[in-house]
Structures are given as C-alpha cells and as structure tokens.
Enzyme design. Structure first.
Site: not given
Length: 397
Positions: A108-109
């Site tokens: 997610d990053e």
C-alpha cells in the site's frame, strides 16, 4: 558542483485492505468496516478498518469481540490478498506515469523520485502529489495520503502526518521544526522494542535521538543507528530504486493455518497442493524458477517441523507439490494433528520458456494450468478443499 535537491514523494493508501473491500462493494462505503479473521478459523483479530470504524475506537490487532463491543454494527470481512496485490500493481501503474523511480514499501505504500520529471511534466512535486490523489479517488474510489520532501525518510513522515487524503510537505528549510518534536517511533526503523529501550533512557523524540553522541548510539544500534541519525539530520539521501530494476525476490512462500486440525495423508496432500498452486503462480508472475524447496509443519501444540532440499529447476505446480509431499513424508508420520503448513521456494533464477514438442515423451503442462487458473479461475481438485483450507492464505516473503 552543487548537488540537485531531490523531490521525493511517498504515497500511502489510507486503510488499504478496508478501502479495497469498500471500493469493490459500494454499499459498504457508509458503514463501519473491518477486515478480520474469523474466531472459528483461529484468525480472530482486526487486520484493518475504515475511517468510520476507527471513529468508534476500533484498532488493528484488536480481538473481534472487543471491536464489536465498541462498534456493534461493525461489518467484518475476510481478507482477499490476491485482490489487494492486484490493486497494488494497478496503483504502481499510476505512479509510473510520473517517473520510473518507484519503490514499493509493502502493498500500500510507494516512494517516487520525481526530480527529473518536474521539467517535462511542467509540474511541482506538490502538484504531482495532488494529481495522484485525484486520480486514485476517481479510478479506485478510495484515497491516498502523499508526503513531499527531499528524502525518503521525511517523505514517509510527511504522508503519515495528515490522513486521510492530504498532501503534506516537509522541506529542507522546515524539517527540523516539523519533525524533531515527534515521537521517536514515528520513523521507519524504530520498532516497539527499540522505542521502549530509548524511552527508558529518556530519549522520546526524534530531536532527542539526533542529539545522541555517535559513540553512544553506536553501542546501542551499531551502524544502523549512525546511518539513521544522518538520515534525520538531512545529511544522507538514499536513492529511490528504479521500478524496472528492482532485485528479484530471494524466496517465494505461502502458508496456511488450517480451519481445523487434519491428520491423514490425503488431507495434508490436498493442503500441500493448494499451497503449491499459490507459489507456482507467484513464480510465474516474476518469470522465475526455483531450485530449493522447504516445508514447515506446525502441530496442534504449535511445535514446528521443518525440512528442505535442492531440486531440479522448476516452476510447475505438480512438480512443486510432488517434491513438497516427499519432504513431508520424511518429517511427518501422520500420527498427530496438523494445525498449519508452510511451503517455501528459494534459490530462484530467471525462467526460460521453451517451445513444447508433440514428440516429447514427457510433457509438463504446469504453465498451461497456471495460465488457466489466473485467467479463468482456479482449477479445483475433485475433493472439497474448503473443508479445511483457508482461501486467504498468502505470502509473507
């Protein structure tokens, strides 16, 4: 010659697992939602929650019962890791529209170095960050928070400061004013144990940390501590990796905690085949073959049994399953209940595809099976795997 100041972004999806679930089920957007395990499946904790659930006090790692006591109408959904990986790859494609220097940090990053893109895009780092946030909202129906700074560590700190759906800037001119009063565990590299150790000697903030003498810090953390101090002083700038030149994974693995204890060889064989399908698909995605296989079995008392061996290079489901089963037969007597199984492949190398011949005496149709699984859905065994296998098994490597 003056070194050009980098413009680095850190994009972080807000409440990733829960956001993906809600975006795929719009009827949930106005409800408190958590991604969680199921107590009956021994995964009874909250893995992620949306903003609505967070306002009720629901926290990651909380037992489901505690979360529902705080939020009785909490909607708990099982995790769908394959979907999260798919969305993660699609997000990467957005980031790659701005630069090829895109470095993932989990699903997610991502860090993005847009320094060399500013001129031809005719945009500032802040404008790129805002455009990324707008595109994600429109294309995925969830939000990201983006940090803009001159280094990776401060870009990540910036994205963490204001959530959800903000662009936050930490510049060379203001980074000390903004960050040095923050708790030490705000930064990547300081986990719970290290934070407790530093708190015990009254080092509570980033500012406290950078004041430590190098010799003292070296005794506590070694070279990692000295490097971290230089990062936080703004003296060390680590490059963002080129997305297309990221190193190959060292291993690929999948494990599952079974829905119920199993003991007989046929049931264990089915579980091994299920995991072999998962790891074979991961190999295929990276165009890799493996030359070492490992299996770990955990019994109902949580005692682990492990074995590994070298094999001929392969990425085929059936060969992986066969080799894993041979290892299992060596370490397990099928006289005691099994709670969890893990399969891992290592010694990875690039896979070279060869043309199959009708005149081959032995054919390996593993690739064809993997392609069908990926495109049209899983080819199920005749037996019912759902009796004891959690479909959300996923890789942690």
């Amino acid at each position: 010659m003056q070194i050009k100041e980098r413009v680095i972004l850190h994009s972080d999806v807000n409440n990733f697992f829960a956001s993906v679930e809600c975006s795929s089920k719009p009827e949930l957007l106005s409800l408190p939602v958590a991604v969680s395990g199921n107590p009956q499946k021994r995964r009874g904790i909250i893995l992620a929650k949306n903003e609505i659930a967070k306002k009720y006090g629901v926290k990651t790692g909380q037992v489901i019962g505690e979360a529902k006591a705080l939020c009785p109408n909490l909607v708990c959904l099982p995790p769908h890791y394959d979907l999260y990986e798919k969305i993660s790859k699609l997000l990467h494609q957005i980031y790659l529209d701005y630069t090829n220097f895109v470095e993932p940090l989990g699903l997610d990053e991502c860090w993005l170095d847009v320094t060399d893109s500013l001129k031809y895009l005719k945009m500032s780092g802040i404008e790129i960050a805002d455009q990324i946030r707008d595109r994600v909202k429109k294309e995925f129906n969830f939000t990201v928070s983006v940090g803009v700074s001159f280094s990776k560590i401060f870009a990540k700190l910036a994205s963490d400061l204001r959530k959800p759906d903000f662009t936050t800037v930490i510049s060379r001119e203001n980074f000390k004013d903004i960050t040095y009063s923050l708790p030490l565990n705000s930064i990547i590299g300081i986990g719970r144990r290290l934070n407790e150790k530093f708190n015990s000697i009254d080092i509570n903030t980033i500012g406290d940390f950078v004041k430590l003498e190098d010799s003292y810090l070296n005794n506590l953390m070694g070279i990692n501590g000295l490097n971290l101090k230089q990062d936080l002083l703004g003296n060390r700038i680590i490059a963002v990796s080129d997305y297309y030149a990221l190193p190959l994974p060292k291993s690929v693995g999948n494990g599952t905690t079974l829905l119920k204890d199993i003991q007989n060889r046929e049931d264990i064989k089915k579980a091994i085949y299920f995991l072999a399908e998962k790891v074979a698909l991961r190999l295929k995605k990276h165009n890799l073959e493996a030359q070492c296989i490992s299996i770990t079995i955990k019994n109902k008392d949580l005692k682990s049994f492990h074995a590994s061996k070298k094999i001929n290079k392969t990425g085929a489901i059936k060969e992986i399953a066969c080799q894993a089963q041979e290892l299992c037969d060596k370490i397990w007597k099928y006289n005691y209940p099994v709670r969890a199984i893990r399969l891992s492949l290592s010694m990875l190398s690039n896979r070279f595809v060869k043309q199959m011949s009708f005149f081959d005496t032995q054919k390996d149709y593993g690739d064809a099976e993997e392609i069908i699984n990926e495109k049209y859905g899983k080819i199920q065994l005749a037996s019912n795997l759902s009796d004891f296998i959690n479909p959300s098994s996923h890789s942690v490597e």
